[in-house]
Scaffold this motif. Structure first.
Motif, PDB file in Angstrom:
ATOM      1  N   GLY A   1       0.846  -1.256  -0.001  1.00  0.00           N
ATOM      2  CA  GLY A   1       0.072  -0.112  -0.009  1.00  0.00           C
ATOM      3  C   GLY A   1       0.863   1.263  -0.079  1.00  0.00           C
ATOM      4  O   GLY A   1       0.282   2.178   0.519  1.00  0.00           O
ATOM      5  N   GLN A   2       2.025   1.374  -0.286  1.00  0.00           N
ATOM      6  CA  GLN A   2       2.795   2.273  -0.606  1.00  0.00           C
ATOM      7  C   GLN A   2       2.367   3.370  -1.718  1.00  0.00           C
ATOM      8  O   GLN A   2       2.911   3.200  -2.871  1.00  0.00           O
ATOM      9  N   SER A   3       1.366   4.197  -1.421  1.00  0.00           N
ATOM     10  CA  SER A   3       0.403   4.745  -2.446  1.00  0.00           C
ATOM     11  C   SER A   3       1.243   5.514  -3.412  1.00  0.00           C
ATOM     12  O   SER A   3       0.695   5.745  -4.624  1.00  0.00           O
ATOM     13  N   PHE A   4       2.369   6.243  -2.856  1.00  0.00           N
ATOM     14  CA  PHE A   4       3.023   7.027  -3.989  1.00  0.00           C
ATOM     15  C   PHE A   4       3.636   6.379  -5.239  1.00  0.00           C
ATOM     16  O   PHE A   4       3.828   6.960  -5.995  1.00  0.00           O
ATOM     17  N   ILE A   5       3.654   4.941  -5.096  1.00  0.00           N
ATOM     18  CA  ILE A   5       4.207   4.304  -6.155  1.00  0.00           C
ATOM     19  C   ILE A   5       3.190   4.350  -7.275  1.00  0.00           C
ATOM     20  O   ILE A   5       3.633   4.658  -8.539  1.00  0.00           O
ATOM     21  N   GLY A   6       1.887   4.359  -6.971  1.00  0.00           N
ATOM     22  CA  GLY A   6       0.894   4.579  -8.126  1.00  0.00           C
ATOM     23  C   GLY A   6       0.833   6.032  -8.598  1.00  0.00           C
ATOM     24  O   GLY A   6       0.176   6.153  -9.565  1.00  0.00           O
ATOM     25  N   GLU A   7       1.276   6.988  -7.958  1.00  0.00           N
ATOM     26  CA  GLU A   7       1.209   8.253  -8.341  1.00  0.00           C
ATOM     27  C   GLU A   7       2.341   8.662  -9.256  1.00  0.00           C
ATOM     28  O   GLU A   7       2.363   9.874  -9.910  1.00  0.00           O
ATOM     29  N   ALA A   8       3.370   7.949  -8.996  1.00  0.00           N
ATOM     30  CA  ALA A   8       4.470   8.258 -10.202  1.00  0.00           C
ATOM     31  C   ALA A   8       4.392   7.975 -11.692  1.00  0.00           C
ATOM     32  O   ALA A   8       3.664   7.102 -11.801  1.00  0.00           O
ATOM     33  N   PRO A   9       4.726   8.938 -12.482  1.00  0.00           N
ATOM     34  CA  PRO A   9       4.333   8.681 -13.751  1.00  0.00           C
ATOM     35  C   PRO A   9       5.090   7.367 -14.421  1.00  0.00           C
ATOM     36  O   PRO A   9       4.514   6.922 -15.504  1.00  0.00           O
ATOM     37  N   VAL A  10       6.072   6.903 -13.761  1.00  0.00           N
ATOM     38  CA  VAL A  10       6.598   5.899 -14.432  1.00  0.00           C
ATOM     39  C   VAL A  10       7.240   4.990 -13.198  1.00  0.00           C
ATOM     40  O   VAL A  10       7.799   5.467 -12.089  1.00  0.00           O
ATOM     41  N   VAL A  11       7.091   3.716 -13.181  1.00  0.00           N
ATOM     42  CA  VAL A  11       7.674   2.655 -12.368  1.00  0.00           C
ATOM     43  C   VAL A  11       8.498   1.674 -13.078  1.00  0.00           C
ATOM     44  O   VAL A  11       7.906   0.977 -14.047  1.00  0.00           O
ATOM     45  N   LEU A  12       9.860   1.922 -12.592  1.00  0.00           N
ATOM     46  CA  LEU A  12      10.699   0.599 -13.115  1.00  0.00           C
ATOM     47  C   LEU A  12      10.695  -0.437 -12.396  1.00  0.00           C
ATOM     48  O   LEU A  12      11.049  -0.449 -11.112  1.00  0.00           O
ATOM     49  N   VAL A  13      10.778  -1.452 -12.740  1.00  0.00           N
ATOM     50  CA  VAL A  13      10.855  -2.746 -12.031  1.00  0.00           C
ATOM     51  C   VAL A  13      12.116  -3.609 -12.546  1.00  0.00           C
ATOM     52  O   VAL A  13      12.015  -3.843 -13.851  1.00  0.00           O
ATOM     53  N   ALA A  14      13.121  -3.871 -11.739  1.00  0.00           N
ATOM     54  CA  ALA A  14      14.160  -4.425 -12.190  1.00  0.00           C
ATOM     55  C   ALA A  14      14.196  -5.907 -11.607  1.00  0.00           C
ATOM     56  O   ALA A  14      14.184  -5.963 -10.373  1.00  0.00           O
ATOM     57  N   CYS A  15      14.685  -6.559 -12.784  1.00  0.00           N
ATOM     58  CA  CYS A  15      14.789  -7.933 -12.464  1.00  0.00           C
ATOM     59  C   CYS A  15      15.886  -8.617 -12.950  1.00  0.00           C
ATOM     60  O   CYS A  15      16.541  -8.213 -13.826  1.00  0.00           O
ATOM     61  N   GLY A  16      15.970  -9.521 -12.188  1.00  0.00           N
ATOM     62  CA  GLY A  16      17.253 -10.470 -12.522  1.00  0.00           C
ATOM     63  C   GLY A  16      16.946 -11.805 -13.297  1.00  0.00           C
ATOM     64  O   GLY A  16      15.909 -12.506 -12.842  1.00  0.00           O
ATOM     65  N   THR A  17      17.355 -11.989 -14.579  1.00  0.00           N
ATOM     66  CA  THR A  17      17.033 -12.963 -15.219  1.00  0.00           C
ATOM     67  C   THR A  17      17.672 -14.348 -15.110  1.00  0.00           C
ATOM     68  O   THR A  17      17.274 -15.397 -15.494  1.00  0.00           O
ATOM     69  N   GLU A  18      18.696 -14.249 -14.277  1.00  0.00           N
ATOM     70  CA  GLU A  18      19.186 -15.702 -14.086  1.00  0.00           C
ATOM     71  C   GLU A  18      19.847 -15.550 -12.551  1.00  0.00           C
ATOM     72  O   GLU A  18      20.722 -15.084 -12.075  1.00  0.00           O
ATOM     73  N   SER A  19      18.976 -16.354 -11.917  1.00  0.00           N
ATOM     74  CA  SER A  19      19.129 -16.408 -10.326  1.00  0.00           C
ATOM     75  C   SER A  19      20.040 -17.351  -9.595  1.00  0.00           C
ATOM     76  O   SER A  19      20.096 -17.466  -8.522  1.00  0.00           O
ATOM     77  N   LYS A  20      20.499 -18.480 -10.511  1.00  0.00           N
ATOM     78  CA  LYS A  20      21.079 -19.551 -10.069  1.00  0.00           C
ATOM     79  C   LYS A  20      22.754 -19.012  -9.937  1.00  0.00           C
ATOM     80  O   LYS A  20      23.498 -19.759  -9.057  1.00  0.00           O
TER      81      LYS A  20
END
Ligand SMILES: Cc1cc2nc3c(=O)[nH]c(=O)nc-3n(C[C@H](O)[C@H](O)[C@H](O)COP(=O)(O)O)c2cc1C
Length: 170
Positions: free
Chosen positions: A65-84
């Protein structure tokens, strides 16, 4: 802005103006991630750019419920594609690699007059479901991004004497 100015002026920003982030600026921020170093230069990462209002609101809910995330024009979601992949030092490469890329993006955003906040408190399974992220991929961080609508003061930090030692651990 030189690097140290960006490092010292950066703040976690949790309120954003309702102004879009220019494509050119977003591209430069993403370029900062692309150019950042990774273990053995493997670049096992993916950065999801989220602009859809409903999706951002759902990401905010997944982040307790960190609502400010929904108010930002952009949200970048950073992922690791090789977790092993574990480095010789015992650390998983993806958390280190993706975190460095996020730090570079945060500093680049600061240089461009944009604010960000590292979001580490989120339910990964919910974020993955929402963004159709494969099981094997890990979400390291979310970075809401936008023009700051607040000017947070500097948070305190430990002194150098508390965190630096010489020649051996003290
Ligand atoms: C790994 C990590 C996770 C964080 N997670 C959150 C978060 O979920 N929500 C939030 O509002 N701030 C989060 N923060 C921001 C910190 O609270 C913030 O960096 C710290 O209080 C220092 O303030 P400053 O960034 O303004 O210097 C996180 C920061 C880091 C580095």
């Amino acid at each position: 802005m030189d690097v140290f100015t960006a490092i010292s002026q950066r703040r976690s920003v949790r309120a954003y103006k309702a102004i879009e982030v220019e494509e050119e600026k977003l591209k430069k921020i993403l370029e900062a991630a692309r150019l950042s170093p990774s273990a053995s230069n493997r670049q096992e990462w993916k950065f999801i750019v989220v602009r859809n209002k409903e999706t951002k609101k759902k990401l905010a809910r997944a982040a307790f419920g960190q609502s400010f995330i929904g108010e930002a024009p952009v949200v970048l979601v950073a992922c690791g594609t090789e977790s092993k992949a574990i480095m010789a030092c015992g650390q998983p490469a993806y958390t280190v690699d993706v975190s460095i890329a996020c730090a570079f993006m945060i500093l680049q955003a600061c240089d461009l007059g944009l604010g960000t906040c590292w979001i580490g408190a989120f339910k990964e399974d919910e974020v993955k479901k929402l963004l159709k992220i494969p099981d094997s991929v890990r979400v390291v961080a979310m970075l809401p991004l936008g023009y700051p609508d607040e000017g947070p003061s500097q948070r305190s930090r430990k002194g150098l004497d508390q965190i630096i030692c010489f020649e051996k651990f003290e």
